[in-house]
Design an enzyme around this catalytic site. Structure first.
Site, PDB file in Angstrom:
ATOM      1  CB  CYS A  54      43.625  46.938  34.732  1.00 19.85           C
ATOM      2  SG  CYS A  54      43.320  48.707  34.794  1.00 19.85           S
ATOM      3  CB  CYS A  57      45.151  48.757  37.423  1.00 21.13           C
ATOM      4  SG  CYS A  57      43.373  48.863  37.129  1.00 21.13           S
TER       5      CYS A  57
END
Length: 128
Positions: A54, A57
Site C-alpha cells: 500500500c 500507507c
C-alpha cells in the site's frame, strides 16, 4: 530496533502495551489478547490497517509515528490486512490506510485514506 514499533511475537504484557507506542500485531492470539484487554478499558484503541504493497500507507508511516508519539494515552495497533484478513473483514477495512477507533470493544469512528489532519482531529475528539 530503534523505532517506535513493538514487534512482539507472543501476547504482550500490559507493561509492554503501556510502554510501546505501536503494537505490531503478529498473531491472532496477540490480537485477541489486546482486543479483550481493551474492552474493559476507557482508553482509545486506534487500529491502523495497512499492507506492505500500500503506497499511501507507506507515505503515512512517518506522520503516523509522529502522531502516535503525541498521544501516549491512546493504544495504537498496526494490523496487516494480508496476514489478518478476518480482522480486516470484521472492521470492513477495504480501502487503505484505514484507522478504526475503538472504545470498550465498540467501533466509534474511522478515518479512511491518507488524511493525517483528520486522524489527529478524531484522536483529539475521542481520546478523553
Amino acid at each position: 530496533m530503534g523505532s517506535n514499533v513493538s514487534s512482539v511475537h507472543d501476547v504482550p504484557s500490559s507493561t509492554e502495551i503501556k510502554n510501546s507506542l505501536v503494537v505490531e500485531v503478529e498473531s491472532r492470539r496477540q490480537w485477541r489478547s489486546l482486543f479483550d484487554s481493551m474492552k474493559g478499558s476507557y482508553k482509545l484503541l486506534v487500529i491502523d490497517f495497512t499492507a506492505a504493497w500500500c503506497g499511501p500507507c507507506k507515505a503515512m508511516e512517518p506522520r503516523v509515528k509522529e502522531i502516535v508519539s503525541r498521544y501516549p494515552e491512546a493504544v495504537f495497533a498496526r494490523v496487516d490486512v494480508d496476514r489478518f484478513m478476518d480482522v480486516a473483514g470484521t472492521y470492513r477495512a477495504n480501502t487503505l490506510p484505514a484507522f478504526v477507533f475503538v472504545k470498550r470493544g465498540e467501533e466509534i469512528d474511522r478515518v479512511v485514506g491518507a488524511k493525517p489532519d483528520e486522524l489527529v482531529y478524531k484522536i483529539e475528539k475521542h481520546r478523553g
